[in-house]
Design an enzyme around this catalytic site. Structure first.
Site: not given
Ligand code: AMP
Length: 172
Positions: A59, A96
């Site tokens: 994305r 997570e």
């Molecule tokens: P993180 O590594 O936890 O910061 O997750 C970020 C990545 O996961 C990004 O590339 C987002 O596209 C996706 N992502 C994580 N949580 C969400 C969410 N609640 N809604 C949409 N995309 C998410």
């Protein structure tokens, strides 16, 4: 930017139970709303004069490549495992639940090039942190991060270098 929140759909338990997924697609579909969302990032990135914008699969590619094209700056893809041809550098990082891995082409960055990492959303920060480490491992100078959306409760920022610019446009 608060007015744009109504165009971001929330989908419960996608892609896994417990995640409230923010669906930005309705904004991408509407050129006026998309440019309203991108303009602040565009201005900021332009003022920092990066050599490249790196986008995170998948994305993140949408906004990162659009910004790179608009600003006349090169685009570097950071991808999921086994997608990039040739020699790659990789990094495993914690999600997570479980683990993931990102890769970059080994010779994709000239030493000391200035690079900004762009992704659609900052959640726990693990993905962006891993992408930043890859940029450095490949010889680039990481100058900042840009996100369309930030889920502030998850404190992803704390995983990113506080000396760098970390900009998000819509905060939840
Ligand atoms: P993180 O590594 O936890 O910061 O997750 C970020 C990545 O996961 C990004 O590339 C987002 O596209 C996706 N992502 C994580 N949580 C969400 C969410 N609640 N809604 C949409 N995309 C998410």
């Amino acid at each position: 930017m608060e007015n744009l929140k109504k165009y971001i759909n929330e989908i419960k338990d996608f892609p896994r139970e417990g995640i409230l997924f923010k669906d930005i697609n309705p904004i991408y579909k509407d050129p006026k709303k998309w440019s309203e969302l991108m303009l602040p990032l565009q201005k900021l990135i332009s003022s920092l004069k990066p050599d490249y914008i790196a986008g995170i699969e998948s994305r993140g590619f949408i906004s990162a490549s659009a910004l790179a094209f608009k600003l006349g700056v090169g685009f570097i893809p950071i991808r999921k495992p086994n997608k990039l041809p040739g020699k790659v550098l990789g990094i495993n990082y914690k999600l997570e639940y479980g683990q993931d891995r990102l890769e970059i082409q080994q010779n994709s960055i000239e030493k000391d090039s200035k690079i900004i990492v762009v992704d659609d959303l900052l959640a726990t920060g693990g993905t962006a942190n891993a992408a930043g480490k890859l940029i450095k491992a490949a010889g680039g100078i990481l100058i900042g991060y840009g996100f369309l959306v930030e889920l502030t409760k998850l404190k992803g920022r704390l995983k990113l270098d506080s000396n760098l610019l970390v900009k998000s446009i819509i905060k939840y």
